[in-house]
Write a protein that holds these residues in place. Structure first.
Motif, PDB file in Angstrom:
ATOM      1  N   LYS B  57       7.259  -2.587  -5.232  1.00  0.00           N
ATOM      2  CA  LYS B  57       7.694  -1.459  -6.058  1.00  0.00           C
ATOM      3  C   LYS B  57       8.669  -0.551  -5.311  1.00  0.00           C
ATOM      4  O   LYS B  57       9.765  -0.259  -5.788  1.00  0.00           O
ATOM      5  CB  LYS B  57       6.473  -0.631  -6.520  1.00  0.00           C
ATOM      6  N   SER B  58       8.255  -0.126  -4.128  1.00  0.00           N
ATOM      7  CA  SER B  58       9.116   0.786  -3.380  1.00  0.00           C
ATOM      8  C   SER B  58      10.416   0.105  -2.983  1.00  0.00           C
ATOM      9  O   SER B  58      11.476   0.737  -2.955  1.00  0.00           O
ATOM     10  CB  SER B  58       8.396   1.292  -2.132  1.00  0.00           C
ATOM     11  N   THR B  59      10.339  -1.180  -2.690  1.00  0.00           N
ATOM     12  CA  THR B  59      11.554  -1.887  -2.305  1.00  0.00           C
ATOM     13  C   THR B  59      12.535  -1.923  -3.468  1.00  0.00           C
ATOM     14  O   THR B  59      13.739  -1.683  -3.296  1.00  0.00           O
ATOM     15  CB  THR B  59      11.208  -3.312  -1.844  1.00  0.00           C
ATOM     16  N   PHE B  99      10.558   9.823  -2.818  1.00  0.00           N
ATOM     17  CA  PHE B  99      10.060   8.643  -2.122  1.00  0.00           C
ATOM     18  C   PHE B  99       8.603   8.811  -1.752  1.00  0.00           C
ATOM     19  O   PHE B  99       8.105   9.915  -1.575  1.00  0.00           O
ATOM     20  CB  PHE B  99      10.881   8.369  -0.864  1.00  0.00           C
ATOM     21  N   GLN B 100       7.965   7.661  -1.590  1.00  0.00           N
ATOM     22  CA  GLN B 100       6.554   7.640  -1.228  1.00  0.00           C
ATOM     23  C   GLN B 100       6.336   8.244   0.151  1.00  0.00           C
ATOM     24  O   GLN B 100       5.442   9.053   0.350  1.00  0.00           O
ATOM     25  CB  GLN B 100       6.098   6.181  -1.253  1.00  0.00           C
ATOM     26  N   GLU B 101       7.147   7.818   1.113  1.00  0.00           N
ATOM     27  CA  GLU B 101       7.045   8.408   2.441  1.00  0.00           C
ATOM     28  C   GLU B 101       8.112   9.504   2.491  1.00  0.00           C
ATOM     29  O   GLU B 101       9.282   9.240   2.312  1.00  0.00           O
ATOM     30  CB  GLU B 101       7.267   7.358   3.527  1.00  0.00           C
ATOM     31  N   LEU B 178      10.182   8.430  -9.491  1.00  0.00           N
ATOM     32  CA  LEU B 178       9.047   9.090  -8.849  1.00  0.00           C
ATOM     33  C   LEU B 178       8.134   8.008  -8.278  1.00  0.00           C
ATOM     34  O   LEU B 178       7.468   7.291  -9.010  1.00  0.00           O
ATOM     35  CB  LEU B 178       8.290   9.943  -9.874  1.00  0.00           C
ATOM     36  N   ASP B 179       8.134   7.867  -6.939  1.00  0.00           N
ATOM     37  CA  ASP B 179       7.304   6.840  -6.292  1.00  0.00           C
ATOM     38  C   ASP B 179       5.991   7.476  -5.838  1.00  0.00           C
ATOM     39  O   ASP B 179       5.958   8.186  -4.838  1.00  0.00           O
ATOM     40  CB  ASP B 179       8.054   6.212  -5.109  1.00  0.00           C
ATOM     41  N   GLU B 180       4.944   7.234  -6.558  1.00  0.00           N
ATOM     42  CA  GLU B 180       3.620   7.810  -6.299  1.00  0.00           C
ATOM     43  C   GLU B 180       3.690   9.309  -6.028  1.00  0.00           C
ATOM     44  O   GLU B 180       3.252   9.784  -4.986  1.00  0.00           O
ATOM     45  CB  GLU B 180       2.944   7.076  -5.141  1.00  0.00           C
ATOM     46  N   PRO B 181       4.239  10.045  -6.999  1.00  0.00           N
ATOM     47  CA  PRO B 181       4.432  11.476  -6.767  1.00  0.00           C
ATOM     48  C   PRO B 181       3.121  12.250  -6.729  1.00  0.00           C
ATOM     49  O   PRO B 181       3.073  13.350  -6.194  1.00  0.00           O
ATOM     50  CB  PRO B 181       5.274  11.921  -7.966  1.00  0.00           C
ATOM     51  N   SER B 413       4.015  -1.615   3.428  1.00  0.00           N
ATOM     52  CA  SER B 413       4.069  -0.803   2.216  1.00  0.00           C
ATOM     53  C   SER B 413       3.129   0.386   2.398  1.00  0.00           C
ATOM     54  O   SER B 413       2.245   0.362   3.249  1.00  0.00           O
ATOM     55  CB  SER B 413       3.656  -1.630   1.008  1.00  0.00           C
ATOM     56  N   GLY B 414       3.351   1.434   1.598  1.00  0.00           N
ATOM     57  CA  GLY B 414       2.589   2.675   1.764  1.00  0.00           C
ATOM     58  C   GLY B 414       1.084   2.459   1.774  1.00  0.00           C
ATOM     59  O   GLY B 414       0.374   2.967   2.641  1.00  0.00           O
ATOM     60  N   GLY B 415       0.602   1.697   0.807  1.00  0.00           N
ATOM     61  CA  GLY B 415      -0.827   1.470   0.716  1.00  0.00           C
ATOM     62  C   GLY B 415      -1.366   0.725   1.929  1.00  0.00           C
ATOM     63  O   GLY B 415      -2.472   0.981   2.397  1.00  0.00           O
TER      64      GLY B 415
END
Ligand SMILES: Nc1ncnc2c1ncn2[C@@H]1O[C@H](COP(=O)(O)OP(=O)(O)OP(=O)(O)O)[C@@H](O)[C@H]1O
Ligand SMILES: [Mg+2]
Lengths: 319, 520
Positions: B57-59, B99-101, B178-181, B413-415
């Protein structure tokens, strides 16, 4: 991995960049001067780089924690002066083992300076640049005061012989070069302390939260740096044959340059034990080659400066 | 696959899309992060991207913002084929992203961050007042209270999340990502964001929304596209949204209950905190108890001081007054290493700041808490074989993917970064776990596995203190729940009292003072 990514990561690999630069310089200088590739000159380069390599290793430990040690050069001078003075003093002779005593005094002074740097940086959280700039002046003044500003000559011949030892037909400095790299590698890759250095350099907050004693690790990096530098200073004094109050004048920057050129990141937490070795050989080779083809001293400094800037730029891209 | 053909048939009419991505591929080493993924977006819709940790997803999003250059595929924005985007090109095309990060400069103030790189000027002079006005307006719309002059480094993760959102909204983009806002926001704060998202949708902005939270997906999704292992699985319209169906598409298998039935069996008292206050004033009067064999939850709004209780207990925050007892004896938590030696481990809420050394490999991050143990070192030297096998065990327990100990954590990935953070408490003999936002950014499937892990820890006699802004998580897993407001534990809920209503009453029972914003 796509070929482009592969080429990219290959060329950003610091060891590769260093080795390629060494090869290019060797090729260039040997074309310009037949003396370059003689056995004598190669030995000469290795012998010279062994000293720089020790200082670069020292500096690397501090760089790994995102610091610098600007007082390194003056520490080298002070240790040289103290060691020589103890050697020539009457009680140095009387003690029975003057060389050991002198070396211990020199190292002791180095450890004290490192302790001061480390305590100030770790306990107060002051910028290492500022702290070691301060100690740099103090150490410089101490060195000049103790020696009166003149070289301390008349050290015993046995001491000077230390630098002319051959073991199995190989100069002692080349042994030093290999052993020091091996020792640094063991420290960085296999010891808990080395691991902590990387973690603290990469993210001090995370290291603390994970139970790493961040302040202690940082302070010890400065102590190790000074101790290493002191060791190098003693070996260098044996080579010059006298205690020189200006022995380390250019060493601070050369050591940082060698470490960074070899691949120790100024952002902390990155780079391995071969970095100081590659960096030191590269820089020594450069000045040796430029001497051979008779390039002016100032131009040499310009080239050194450019090498440092290139290394720093690569360091940025690697992130 | 059937869904895919349907989807591609539906792509027929090009002009109504603001965005079309076709057959995008991206490979990292041997890892296919994206494998011929297609995605499109219409103006005025919220298109949710859904998938496991590491699904890509983030990619995909970073391809759109110009942060990642794909290996293959095509990209069309507003009907114009535009090759691939650079960072600048993406901005010019009206794309703005959270972004997530986070990408904030910690040493700068909130306003400075909000306008970083596009500062407003009047005749070459910074127009600070104007920037503050605009920022205040957006913050007010979002209902977030943040001091505009505060240094970003001093903010909590939730607050930094708010700054990121605000920064993206200030751009008035036509495509908002919005990436995991809401990953570290509580439901209340998330609702405020959802309201704004609805408003923007109404204005015709195309919105790509990534979330692992079903609640939000149900609330705002117009369509949901599911990715799995870098591949496109299918797209569901709003009408066809069923949680079970989504989860099955995501994981490839149905998932049993998210929250396991935990046998809480409180035994010996491990921790007793009485009237604790911290020097920084975040905790004013907190009292709680924690026994072996139970999970105790702490619920509180952002800035309530719930996090700081955990930090003080771990020796990260100086204590002003009050007492902490461990196993019946008074202790003074001096530093983390001393508390780890007492078998208490704390898991910080922000994996990037306090949690992980992202430039170092998974292996080193995994063993970070255990370096001084005999298991990992002897006479100051590492036992690297033990290290590798123990860390591997822990990473398997949290199901890290890819399971490769040599990767730098920053490339996960973030998770999966979050899983590395959790795993490092497992490499040593930990008896008291203090989790602060343990499941930030973890997908539903992995969450269920982590909850199972918690269950087995507790049933083996561990004591778990869980600080979380995910209210369901706190209520469903805990034996008892403390509600924290303004640095005080205002309520303790057990048994039937553990309801959302009671927690919310606790939050607002003492009318929270609204912090002054934007004191210039
Ligand atoms: N810079 C990188 N280098 C190497 N691999 C990467 C890099 N960035 C992402 N990856 C890999 O690409 C895959 C997809 O990662 P991505 O971040 O897109 O996942 P995600 O769907 O956003 O997951 P999450 O829900 O955990 O955020 C993962 O396997 C990840 O390890
Ligand atoms: Mg992601």
């Amino acid at each position: 991995m796509t070929t482009m990514q592969m080429t990219r990561s290959f060329f950003l690999n610091s060891a590769v960049v260093g080795l390629v630069m060494i090869a290019l310089l060797l090729a260039g200088f040997s074309a310009a001067s037949p003396q370059m590739l003689t056995k004598g000159n190669i030995y000469n380069i290795l012998v010279q780089s062994s000293y720089l390599m020790i200082f670069a290793s020292a500096q690397s430990m501090v760089l790994l924690t995102r610091g610098y040690d600007l007082s390194l050069g003056n520490t080298v001078s002070l240790v040289s002066v103290i060691t020589a003075m103890v050697l020539v003093s009457p009680w140095g002779q009387a003690a029975g083992a003057p060389i050991l005593l002198a070396a211990l005094c020199g190292l002791g002074a180095a450890v004290l300076i490192g302790g001061l740097n480390g305590t100030l940086v770790a306990a107060t959280g002051l910028n290492p640049f500022i702290v070691t700039l301060g100690t740099m002046y103090i150490v410089q003044a101490l060195g000049s005061t103790v020696s009166g500003g003149f070289p301390v000559s008349g050290v015993p011949a046995q001491f000077m012989a230390l630098s002319r030892l051959d073991v199995l037909g190989v100069p002692v400095q080349i042994w030093t070069l290999g052993l020091a790299t091996l020792a640094l590698h063991m420290l960085l890759k296999w010891s808990v302390y080395g691991r902590s250095l990387y973690l603290v350099g990469a993210n001090p907050t995370a290291a603390t939260t994970a139970g790493v004693k961040t302040r202690m690790v940082t302070a010890m990096a400065y102590v190790c740096c000074s101790a290493f530098a002191g060791l190098g200073a003693i070996l260098l004094t044996a080579r010059t044959g006298s205690g020189e109050p200006t022995l380390g004048a250019n060493l601070t920057l050369e050591a940082i340059a060698a470490a960074v050129v070899g691949g120790i990141s100024t952002q902390g937490g990155r780079g391995g034990a071969v970095a100081p070795l590659i960096g030191a050989v590269l820089i020594t080779l450069l000045s040796n080659g430029m001497d051979l083809v008779q390039i002016d001293g100032y131009v040499q400094q310009i080239c050194l400066g450019m090498i440092i800037l290139i290394a720093l730029t690569l360091d940025r891209f690697r992130r | 696959m059937n869904d895919k053909q349907q989807m591609q048939a539906a792509l027929g009419t090009q002009d109504e899309h603001v965005l079309q991505m076709s057959d995008i591929s991206k490979t990292y080493g041997v890892n296919r992060a994206l494998d011929e993924v297609s995605f499109d977006l219409r103006p005025g819709e919220v298109h949710v991207l859904f998938g496991e940790n590491g699904a890509g997803k983030s990619t995909l999003i970073k391809v759109l913002t110009g942060n990642v250059r794909p290996d293959a595929g095509t990209l069309t924005i507003n009907g114009q084929s535009c090759g691939f985007l650079t960072l600048r090109g993406a901005k010019a095309a009206g794309i703005s992203a959270v972004f997530q990060e986070f990408q904030l400069a910690p040493s700068l103030s909130v306003v400075d961050n909000l306008f970083l790189g596009r500062e407003k000027t009047r005749r070459g002079i910074l127009a600070r007042a104007e920037m503050q006005d605009q920022a205040r307006q957006v913050l007010a719309e979002l209902g977030f209270a943040i001091d505009l002059e505060a240094t970003v480094g001093t903010l909590t993760r939730a607050q930094r999340q708010m700054v990121e959102i605000c920064k993206a909204l200030l751009l008035h983009a036509s495509i908002l990502i919005l990436d995991e806002p809401t990953a570290s926001l509580n439901d209340h704060e998330a609702d405020a964001l959802l309201d704004v998202v609805r408003k923007l949708r109404h204005r015709g902005v195309g919105i790509i929304y990534v979330s692992h939270r079903m609640r939000e997906i149900h609330e705002i999704a117009d369509r949901v596209t599911v990715l799995r292992s870098g591949r496109y699985i299918g797209t569901l319209p709003r009408a066809g949204l069923q949680e079970a169906k989504l989860v099955e598409m995501m994981t490839g298998r149905p998932i049993a209950a998210l929250y396991p039935e935990i046998r809480q069996d409180p035994r010996a008292m491990r921790i007793r905190i009485s009237n604790l206050s911290t020097v920084n004033g975040a905790v004013k009067d907190a009292s709680l108890t924690l026994r072996a064999g139970e999970i105790v939850g702490i619920a509180g709004l952002m800035g309530s001081g719930k996090s700081e209780i955990g930090q003080a207990l771990f020796g990260l925050l100086p204590i002003r007054s009050g007492q902490i007892e461990m196993d019946g004896t008074l202790i003074k938590p001096r530093n983390p290493s001393a508390m780890l030696a007492r078998h208490l481990c704390y898991f910080p809420p922000d994996r990037n700041v306090g949690g992980l050394a992202v430039s170092r490999p998974v292996l080193e991050n995994g063993s970070m808490t255990g370096l001084s143990l005999n298991m990992f070192s002897r006479f100051g030297f590492l036992r690297r074989r033990n290290e590798r096998s123990e860390v591997m065990k822990a990473m398997k327990a949290v199901r890290l993917r890819p399971l490769d100990l040599t990767l730098p954590v920053g490339s996960l990935s973030g998770g999966n970064m979050q899983k590395v953070l959790l795993a490092r408490g497992l490499v040593r003999n930990t008896e008291v776990f203090v989790f602060d936002e343990p499941t930030v950014g973890i997908d539903v499937g992995a969450k269920a596995e982590i909850y199972d892990l918690l269950k087995s820890l507790v049933e083996k006699g561990a004591a778990v203190l869980m600080i979380s802004s995910d209210l369901q998580e706190v209520l469903r897993l805990s034996n008892r729940v403390y509600v924290v407001t303004e640095g005080r534990t205002v309520a303790e809920l057990c048994g039937d009292q553990k309801t959302e209503d009671n927690v919310l009453k606790g939050f607002f029972g003492h009318a929270p003072k609204i912090r002054k914003e934007g004191v210039a």
